[in-house]
Design an enzyme around this catalytic site. Sequence first.
Site, PDB file in Angstrom:
ATOM      1  CG  ASP A 193     -29.509  65.259 -74.461  1.00  0.00           C
ATOM      2  OD1 ASP A 193     -29.265  65.140 -73.252  1.00  0.00           O
ATOM      3  OD2 ASP A 193     -28.632  65.498 -75.322  1.00  0.00           O
ATOM      4  CE1 TYR A 251     -24.449  68.436 -78.256  1.00  0.00           C
ATOM      5  CE2 TYR A 251     -26.769  68.018 -77.871  1.00  0.00           C
ATOM      6  CZ  TYR A 251     -25.454  67.647 -77.732  1.00  0.00           C
ATOM      7  OH  TYR A 251     -25.151  66.476 -77.082  1.00  0.00           O
ATOM      8  CE  LYS A 283     -26.025  66.529 -73.078  1.00  0.00           C
ATOM      9  NZ  LYS A 283     -26.506  66.793 -74.433  1.00  0.00           N
ATOM     10  CG  HIS A 330     -21.297  68.723 -73.202  1.00  0.00           C
ATOM     11  ND1 HIS A 330     -21.943  69.526 -74.112  1.00  0.00           N
ATOM     12  CD2 HIS A 330     -21.316  67.483 -73.748  1.00  0.00           C
ATOM     13  CE1 HIS A 330     -22.327  68.809 -75.147  1.00  0.00           C
ATOM     14  NE2 HIS A 330     -21.963  67.564 -74.950  1.00  0.00           N
TER      15      HIS A 330
END
Length: 280
Positions: A47, A52, A77, A110
Amino acid sequence: MSKTIPEITLNDGVTVPVIGLGTYKLKGIEGVRSIQNAIAAGYRLIDTAYNYENEGTVGEAVRRSSVPREELIITSKLPGRYQEHEKAVTAIQESLFRANLDYYDLYLIHWPNPKQDQYVEAWQALIDAKKWGLIRSIGVCNFLPEHIERLEKETGVKPSINQIELHPFFNQAEQRKWHEENNIKTESWSPLARANKVLQNDTIQTIAAHHNKTVSQVILRWHYQLGSIAIPKSSSPERQLENISIFDFSLDNKEMDLISGLTVPDGRINNQDPAVYEEF
Ligand SMILES: NC(=O)c1ccc[n+]([C@@H]2O[C@H](COP(=O)([O-])OP(=O)(O)OC[C@H]3O[C@@H](n4cnc5c(N)ncnc54)[C@H](OP(=O)(O)O)[C@@H]3O)[C@@H](O)[C@H]2O)c1
């Protein structure tokens, strides 16, 4: 030693493992090594997210791993700032370029960012990207039932997964029930509540001692028995293996209820309520 993780089938026919690896904060060469190690240990679901800033790290680990790409389920996402349709399409392409992958298995919105009111056009972009072969399965994160109902009403397509904050201090009973009734799979983020005070919890420690398991294993087994896909993040090979070694014991109803009973109304880790929280 690598573990085999059971799989389930989503409402669109895509098959995914019942537990995966979270990668928030796994970056650079150390992150690549951690993710490579997790894949060697048996993880098949990874994931990540545009926000990120480690899609490149994940892609590199995928290429260095000896497991064929088609056996891995890679999730990313869409950030809140790119929910407008054109921007969303470009962001999905950018996500793929960053990872140097041809497709994502799962792509999720997200956060709904309801004040911004663009999540339906973002959803349409995910639907389009799936048609173009860039994504195999599309879902959401942090969506409340009212947000998902609107997606389905306006596009006719419902998400395969909703990834939500879920751990013993915030068990999401109502939202999970709603997912079940609507054939949407629940996925748990921060499944270990970031491994802070939960590891010292007396109730879970007692249950863990009874089964000769660790507190983390008991919590991850609880997620599995709730029917939710947990994605614990760990950088350490030992803890990664520990976290997927949960298929040789089971919790009885009383133990499940005791863990669920640790939930409190303000149990969210950072008070991120999807009705008002904005993520960009
Ligand atoms: N969709 C969203 O809005 C959203 C939000 C937050 C997170 N996520 C996703 O969910 C994933 C997991 O959530 P998270 O990273 O916030 O928290 P988490 O998985 O609940 O906890 C991670 C923390 O627990 C430690 N840990 C892991 N296994 C352990 C074990 N067996 N014993 C003791 N400590 C252990 C890790 O340290 P070590 O690394 O040192 O082991 C790390 O500090 C994220 O990585 C991300 O992929 C999604």
